[in-house]
Design an enzyme around this catalytic site. Structure first.
Site, PDB file in Angstrom:
ATOM      1  N   GLU A  60       0.856  -1.318  -0.024  1.00 16.30           N
ATOM      2  CA  GLU A  60       0.026  -0.129  -0.028  1.00 16.30           C
ATOM      3  C   GLU A  60       0.923   1.267  -0.091  1.00 16.30           C
ATOM      4  O   GLU A  60       0.598   2.337  -0.763  1.00 16.30           O
ATOM      5  CB  GLU A  60      -1.015   0.099   1.069  1.00 16.30           C
ATOM      6  CG  GLU A  60      -1.930  -1.113   1.222  1.00 16.30           C
ATOM      7  CD  GLU A  60      -2.820  -1.305   0.017  1.00 16.30           C
ATOM      8  OE1 GLU A  60      -3.031  -0.154  -0.475  1.00 16.30           O
ATOM      9  OE2 GLU A  60      -3.149  -2.168  -0.498  1.00 16.30           O
ATOM     10  N   HIS A  63       1.855   2.160  -3.669  1.00 17.05           N
ATOM     11  CA  HIS A  63       0.964   3.175  -4.020  1.00 17.05           C
ATOM     12  C   HIS A  63       0.868   4.585  -3.449  1.00 17.05           C
ATOM     13  O   HIS A  63       0.941   5.505  -4.179  1.00 17.05           O
ATOM     14  CB  HIS A  63      -0.843   2.540  -3.683  1.00 17.05           C
ATOM     15  CG  HIS A  63      -1.017   1.244  -4.366  1.00 17.05           C
ATOM     16  ND1 HIS A  63      -0.786   0.860  -5.544  1.00 17.05           N
ATOM     17  CD2 HIS A  63      -1.640   0.047  -3.766  1.00 17.05           C
ATOM     18  CE1 HIS A  63      -1.094  -0.352  -5.913  1.00 17.05           C
ATOM     19  NE2 HIS A  63      -1.687  -0.770  -4.705  1.00 17.05           N
ATOM     20  N   ASP A 161      -5.628  -3.559  -8.483  1.00 19.97           N
ATOM     21  CA  ASP A 161      -4.511  -2.832  -9.230  1.00 19.97           C
ATOM     22  C   ASP A 161      -4.849  -3.029 -10.640  1.00 19.97           C
ATOM     23  O   ASP A 161      -4.484  -2.018 -11.545  1.00 19.97           O
ATOM     24  CB  ASP A 161      -3.097  -3.186  -8.697  1.00 19.97           C
ATOM     25  CG  ASP A 161      -3.373  -3.025  -7.309  1.00 19.97           C
ATOM     26  OD1 ASP A 161      -4.008  -2.113  -6.832  1.00 19.97           O
ATOM     27  OD2 ASP A 161      -2.449  -3.222  -6.387  1.00 19.97           O
TER      28      ASP A 161
HETATM   29 ZN    ZN Z   1      -2.351  -2.704  -4.564  1.00 21.00          ZN
END
Ligand code: ZN
Length: 368
Positions: A60, A63, A161
């Site tokens: 995470e 991201h 994703d």
């Molecule tokens: Zn992800």
């Protein structure tokens, strides 16, 4: 997210843990004991889950930190039993940036996997040709899990994703809303397949299917909502018929106006000044009354809110309202003072009317 607690803040991003995640740990611990294993083995089981979620948190952050490079703030990262969720304040509309942010998560898992391969290559007892030698090996299990995380997240099931990559790729050729709708439909189709597989095999897949199915629907709706506001100035959606309160008015005056009409939030002015000094929302009024602060003035009970200008874009004002939590924004024109008001209610009504008029039919978009 409700029912979640903050456990840390890393580079300005709060990391939260959801109550159901603790439930998962208890369940893992219990099922080891119920299976006749020792407390140590049960603790090892919990430890493995915690290390998996450590990898999920790093995913995470992949991201979040990539988003930060494009100036997109991450509100928080929440750990759920089915994985992590990084809540970005907005999604960049440049497809290339969305692709980079989406791929950064699985890329982190691949980096972790390579590091684990390096670790394993230093262990003399590991024999890559003999899977049995890897079975009880913790780094080997984590390696497998990181590979699964990377591959699984790349499945094009929006909002996972891979689905975001698909949406961004579609958005290079189609209007954004249409791209989102197609990606959401593909996502929901894959979710149904996950769900079927989950029914006959892994129950975890059933949860993920539900998460994908609901998430895809929600995001498609949010994008649709935003597109309704696309290119529309505040002046076209603001309320023009409204009352103001003076900051020195007693609260009883606000109660009077609230009961008299259908206005719930009031801009506050001060004397003959043209600019508003704040907003008295209905919730502010009720809070003050409920706490017995009847003798305070409107100015004391109200709150500071942004102002908007008639030519501001509705989408931006709406976003600012959601971020600040202000239910109403006075619209100010220089030299004329307050000329209107934007409230969450009237924005919602405006969106409904626009949708009913069919502004969102494919091909009627003005932004690609
Ligand atoms: Zn992800």
């Amino acid at each position: 997210m409700r029912w979640s607690w903050k456990i840390a803040t890393v580079s300005g991003i709060p990391v939260r843990i959801h109550a159901t995640f603790l439930l998962l740990l208890v369940w893992i611990f219990g099922s080891h004991l119920a299976g006749g294993q020792s407390v140590t083995q049960a603790l090892e089981g919990v430890g493995l889950i915690l290390s998996i979620f450590g990898c999920v948190v790093l995913h995470e952050f992949g991201h979040a930190l990539t988003a930060k490079r494009f100036g997109v703030v991450t509100r928080d990262i929440t750990l759920l039993p089915i994985g992590g969720v990084a809540r970005l304040e907005r999604i960049p509309e440049k497809p290339g940036q969305e692709i980079a942010i989406a791929l950064a998560g699985p890329a982190v898992n691949l980096v972790i996997a390579s590091a684990l391969i390096a670790v394993l290559s230093f262990q003399p007892q590991v024999d890559w040709n003999n899977p049995a030698s890897l079975e009880q090996n913790v780094p080997a299990r984590l390696l497998l899990i990181n590979l699964v995380l990377a591959i699984f997240n790349l499945v094009p099931a929006f909002p996972m994703d891979g689905g975001r990559v698909l949406r961004a790729l579609l958005a290079t050729r189609l209007p954004y809303v249409r791209a989102t709708q197609i990606a959401a439909n593909v996502g929901q189709g894959i979710a149904l397949v996950f769900g079927l597989l989950g029914l006959f095999g892994n129950p975890m897949l059933l949860f993920i299917a539900l998460f994908v199915f609901i998430g895809a629907g929600q995001e498609a709706a949010a994008v649709q909502m935003r597109s309704v506001f696309d290119g529309i100035p505040v002046s076209r959606a603001m309320v023009r018929d409204f009352r103001t309160l003076d900051s020195r008015d007693p609260l009883s005056r606000a109660v009077e106006l609230l009961l008299a009409g259908n206005q719930q939030d009031f801009p506050i002015v001060s004397g003959s000044a043209e600019e508003p000094v704040g907003v008295l929302a209905r919730s502010d009024l009720l809070t003050a009354l409920a706490s017995g602060r009847i003798d305070v003035t409107v100015g004391e009970a109200g709150r500071n809110c942004d102002v908007a200008h008639p030519s501001d874009m509705l989408e931006d004002v709406f976003r600012r309202m959601q971020q600040s939590g202000c239910p109403a924004v006075p619209v100010v024109e220089s030299g004329r003072g307050i000329v209107g008001m934007v409230t969450l209610e009237n924005v919602g009504e405006f969106a409904m009317v626009q949708s009913a008029l069919g502004k969102n039919r494919p091909g009627h978009q003005n932004k690609a």
